[in-house]
Design an enzyme around this catalytic site. Structure first.
Site, mmCIF file in Angstrom:
data_model
loop_
_atom_site.group_PDB
_atom_site.id
_atom_site.type_symbol
_atom_site.label_atom_id
_atom_site.label_comp_id
_atom_site.label_asym_id
_atom_site.label_seq_id
_atom_site.Cartn_x
_atom_site.Cartn_y
_atom_site.Cartn_z
ATOM 1 N N SER A 172 -33.354 -26.807 34.212
ATOM 2 C CA SER A 172 -33.247 -26.670 35.657
ATOM 3 C C SER A 172 -32.140 -25.698 36.070
ATOM 4 C CB SER A 172 -33.055 -28.060 36.264
ATOM 5 O OG SER A 172 -33.591 -28.070 37.552
ATOM 6 N N HIS A 294 -40.501 -32.747 36.346
ATOM 7 C CA HIS A 294 -39.256 -32.018 36.135
ATOM 8 C C HIS A 294 -38.295 -32.819 35.237
ATOM 9 C CE1 HIS A 294 -36.377 -28.982 37.411
ATOM 10 N NE2 HIS A 294 -35.484 -29.932 37.664
HETATM 11 C C1 GCU Z 1 -32.864 -28.281 42.901
HETATM 12 C C2 GCU Z 1 -32.857 -26.777 43.056
HETATM 13 C C3 GCU Z 1 -33.422 -26.074 41.811
HETATM 14 C C4 GCU Z 1 -32.735 -26.591 40.567
HETATM 15 C C5 GCU Z 1 -32.816 -28.087 40.522
HETATM 16 C C6 GCU Z 1 -32.052 -28.743 39.380
HETATM 17 O O1 GCU Z 1 -34.184 -28.765 42.923
HETATM 18 O O2 GCU Z 1 -33.583 -26.464 44.213
HETATM 19 O O3 GCU Z 1 -33.258 -24.679 41.914
HETATM 20 O O4 GCU Z 1 -33.277 -25.995 39.419
HETATM 21 O O5 GCU Z 1 -32.233 -28.629 41.712
HETATM 22 O O6 GCU Z 1 -31.097 -28.201 38.859
HETATM 23 O O7 GCU Z 1 -32.433 -29.878 39.036
#
Ligand code: GCU
Length: 307
Positions: A172, A294
């Site tokens: 992420s 995710h």
């Molecule tokens: C949020 C953000 C993303 C990121 C994510 C994370 O959703 O919008 O860009 O990758 O957090 O780090 O879990």
């Protein structure tokens, strides 16, 4: 294939463009001054690994940064190392990550909590590493990328780690940092991003998921302030993320996506990999998309390391 506006071409010296436009300049320096062993447990994970905790001091121009690291070291033979920042503290990774499988695949793993390097806050109460260098314009993603290189420095001081074949992985926002670390630090033989999305492996010019407006509104501290001027103007950006992946060539890259992770735009990640492919030799870039959402799952770890 969806219809995309023309992508900027692959070409040499794109790193400067990414530096100016998105991530900012990682200053040279930050020297490892000390690595002190805090604890050692031998033969954990059914005898496959030793577990070591260190406290490292990194000397920066305006002060020292302290890092608490957790290392799993295969007992059998010297191993290449995976460096990875974690979100919730070193101890939480003992529950969350498939250490035994990773070690059995032949890798050591070195981690630290990402906020020890740089707080994840637009107005942090205490500064991180960006406060330890004279005024430079770099965002938090670049600071975490700097931290991944320092983890590799720390790994270099430990007996039992083979300096060749180092891997950097991130999930992420830390996947964005892993890519930027992989671009800048040629010691990484393999760079892996997991669900890194916008400003990670996903194409800006593929609509879907997070965009520049959303990311710079919520996370202005991740990038150089001028990046926000491209909100709603993705087509005017001088770069796109296939070029970021291509900047790592000829070293290897692996991108992991998840089908239900619409915010990270798995299709945009796939398209970036395909557009970057000409920069790599055979087997230089790999990709998977798995079912589910995710997260950094065992399947992601093991497919990336098998690659
Ligand atoms: C949020 C953000 C993303 C990121 C994510 C994370 O959703 O919008 O860009 O990758 O957090 O780090 O879990």
């Amino acid at each position: 294939m969806p219809d995309l506006p023309p992508l900027p071409p692959l070409g040499p010296d794109l790193v400067g463009e990414f530096t100016r436009t998105i991530y900012g300049c990682t200053p040279p320096g930050g020297e490892l001054a000390d690595v002190v062993l805090q604890s050692r447990e031998d033969g954990v994970l059914d005898g496959t690994a030793d577990r070591l905790r260190h406290r490292a001091t990194v000397r920066c121009p305006l002060g020292d940064l302290e890092l608490d690291t957790l290392l799993h070291l295969p007992t059998r033979e010297d191993a290449p190392v995976v460096v990875i920042l974690n979100f919730d503290g070193n101890d939480q990774t003992l529950t969350d990550w498939p250490y035994q499988k990773i070690v059995e695949a032949g890798y050591a793993v070195l981690t630290a909590q990402y906020r020890q390097i740089e707080p994840d806050d637009p107005n942090p109460p205490t500064p991180g590493v960006r406060g330890l260098f004279p005024a430079e314009s770099w965002g938090a993603v670049a600071a975490w990328a700097w931290g991944l290189s320092r983890l590799l420095d720390i790994a270099g001081t430990v007996d039992g780690i083979d300096p060749a074949g180092a891997v950097v992985i991130g999930h992420s926002r830390l996947g964005k940092a892993a890519l930027w670390a992989g671009v800048q630090d040629e010691r990484f033989a393999l760079t892996v991003s997991n669900d890194s999305g916008c400003c990670g492996a996903a194409l800006f010019r593929h609509p879907g998921g997070e965009d520049i407006e959303a990311i710079t509104r919520k996370f202005p501290h991740w990038f150089v302030p001028s990046f926000a001027q491209y909100a709603g103007k993705e087509d005017e950006l001088p770069v796109d993320q296939h070029q970021l992946l291509a900047s790592i060539a000829p070293r290897r890259v692996y991108v992991c996506s998840a089908e239900d992770d619409a915010w990270a735009d798995p299709v945009g990640e796939y398209l970036a990999v395909e557009a970057a492919r000409p920069a790599f030799g055979p087997g230089g870039i790999g990709y998977h998309v798995r079912p589910g959402g995710h997260a950094l799952l065992e399947e992601d770890w093991m497919k990336a390391l098998a690659f």
